[in-house]
Design a protein around this motif. Structure first.
Motif, PDB file in Angstrom:
ATOM      1  N   MET A   1       3.457   7.889   2.380  1.00  0.00           N
ATOM      2  CA  MET A   1       4.196   6.670   2.059  1.00  0.00           C
ATOM      3  C   MET A   1       5.188   6.320   3.160  1.00  0.00           C
ATOM      4  SD  MET A   1       7.308   5.318   1.063  1.00  0.00           S
ATOM      5  CE  MET A   1       8.142   6.875   0.862  1.00  0.00           C
TER       6      MET A   1
ATOM      7  N   GLY B   1       1.820  12.985  -0.266  1.00  0.00           N
ATOM      8  CA  GLY B   1       1.873  11.572  -0.600  1.00  0.00           C
ATOM      9  C   GLY B   1       3.171  10.915  -0.165  1.00  0.00           C
TER      10      GLY B   1
ATOM     11  N   THR C   1       0.744   4.039  -2.909  1.00  0.00           N
ATOM     12  CA  THR C   1       0.434   5.425  -2.538  1.00  0.00           C
ATOM     13  C   THR C   1       1.412   6.394  -3.195  1.00  0.00           C
ATOM     14  OG1 THR C   1      -0.510   4.736  -0.420  1.00  0.00           O
ATOM     15  CG2 THR C   1       0.199   7.031  -0.620  1.00  0.00           C
TER      16      THR C   1
ATOM     17  N   THR D   1       3.333   5.224   6.372  1.00  0.00           N
ATOM     18  CA  THR D   1       2.674   3.942   6.142  1.00  0.00           C
ATOM     19  C   THR D   1       3.698   2.822   6.142  1.00  0.00           C
ATOM     20  OG1 THR D   1       0.944   5.002   4.821  1.00  0.00           O
ATOM     21  CG2 THR D   1       1.191   2.624   4.583  1.00  0.00           C
TER      22      THR D   1
ATOM     23  N   VAL E   1       0.833  -1.205   0.000  1.00  0.00           N
ATOM     24  CA  VAL E   1       0.000   0.000   0.000  1.00  0.00           C
ATOM     25  C   VAL E   1       0.866   1.252   0.000  1.00  0.00           C
ATOM     26  CG1 VAL E   1      -1.597   1.378   1.401  1.00  0.00           C
ATOM     27  CG2 VAL E   1      -2.046  -1.039   1.013  1.00  0.00           C
ATOM     28  N   SER E   2       1.951   1.240   0.766  1.00  0.00           N
ATOM     29  CA  SER E   2       2.833   2.414   0.801  1.00  0.00           C
ATOM     30  C   SER E   2       3.453   2.683  -0.559  1.00  0.00           C
ATOM     31  CB  SER E   2       3.930   2.213   1.851  1.00  0.00           C
ATOM     32  OG  SER E   2       4.793   1.145   1.482  1.00  0.00           O
TER      33      SER E   2
ATOM     34  N   VAL F   1       0.012   9.020  -6.122  1.00  0.00           N
ATOM     35  CA  VAL F   1       0.066  10.438  -5.794  1.00  0.00           C
ATOM     36  C   VAL F   1       1.036  11.172  -6.716  1.00  0.00           C
ATOM     37  CG1 VAL F   1       0.707  12.094  -4.007  1.00  0.00           C
ATOM     38  CG2 VAL F   1      -0.636  10.091  -3.410  1.00  0.00           C
TER      39      VAL F   1
END
Length: 283
Positions: free
Chosen positions: A123, A119, A88, A126, A84-85, A92
């Motif tokens: 990141m 973003g 992202t 996260t 997910v990081s 972004v």
């Protein structure tokens, strides 16, 4: 106490090098996107987003994390949050590039810089949340604020370079600066992190994958993908070079075809015999 350089300066140097390479590819792809139109423009924009967000930022972050250790504590990474990081950062960065790449002005630049900087910070933290340890992590608000400021400035400068720079010398110089800014933001955020070990920590390792089990394949795979995509950039440069006939048509004034009413007559060297002299009618 945290150890940011558990493997010496090898990991920070490698992380910086990867960030510079990702920045160079991203800026080169962005320059190609500005020079094209239609579907190919969006193709180059996607590659620029993957290079800047996925390689220059995300890969740099997790390569640097491979050298991060907490004495006496095992660190594992959650696969879902790690992916997910990375997504992202790419999404972004792509949105920020779309805002400013094809219609550059000060307002769009500041807006896209804010979007990209936010973003990058998302990141980073996260990625930090993906770390599993037998304890609790805390972040100093002062260092968080400094990291956010660096991220906003670095992202704005990166987008300014992506929307305006051309030429190898300018892109290489900007890539070196961007790699330094991304590394500075990462280690600034890491300085403000504190880990407290749990009082009754279990002896087994926390859930998740080790850095070499998860991060190394992801980073290496993404880097190899970017190298393959860079071949398209080299092939595009080769296609843009004028062919021999085009070079002859745009060569010296003596070789150009006149555009006026006078018919074109080729010029010969002094020692060259004209073929039509043999066929010219005798007077």
């Amino acid at each position: 106490m945290l150890d940011l350089f558990g493997q010496g300066w090898t990991t920070p140097a490698l992380a910086y090098l990867v960030s510079v390479i990702g920045s160079y590819l991203g800026l080169s792809f962005a320059a190609r996107a500005r020079a094209t139109s239609g579907l190919f423009r969006w193709q180059w924009l996607v590659l620029a987003a993957v290079a800047l967000g996925g390689v220059a930022v995300w890969s740099m972050h997790f390569i640097a994390m491979m050298g991060f250790t907490v004495p006496g504590m095992a660190i594992r990474y959650d696969t879902f949050l790690t992916v997910v990081s990375g997504l992202t950062a790419v999404v972004v960065m792509g949105a920020a590039l779309a805002l400013t790449l094809f219609n550059p002005n000060t307002g769009r630049l500041l807006l896209s810089g804010t979007v990209a900087g936010t973003g990058v910070v998302a990141m980073h933290y996260t990625g930090m949340a993906s770390m599993n340890v037998h304890g609790s992590m805390h972040h100093d608000l002062f260092w968080v604020a400094v990291a956010i400021l660096i991220a906003l400035v670095a992202a704005t400068v990166a987008l300014w370079c992506a929307s305006r720079l051309d030429g190898q010398a300018a892109i290489v110089s900007a890539s070196l600066l961007m790699g330094a800014a991304v590394s500075l933001m990462h280690y600034t955020g890491m300085v403000g992190m504190h880990v407290e070990q749990a009082e009754h920590a279990p002896h087994n390792s926390p859930d998740g994958a080790t850095s070499y089990e998860l991060l190394l394949p992801l980073v290496v795979g993404l880097f190899v993908l970017m190298l393959i995509c860079s071949l398209f950039l080299l092939l595009g440069d080769a296609d843009d070079r004028p062919r021999p006939r085009e070079r002859a048509a745009h060569g010296s004034p003596e070789q150009r075809v006149p555009t006026g009413r006078e018919p074109y007559r080729p010029r010969y060297a002094r020692d060259e015999t004209r073929a039509e002299d043999f066929w010219s009618p005798r007077r």
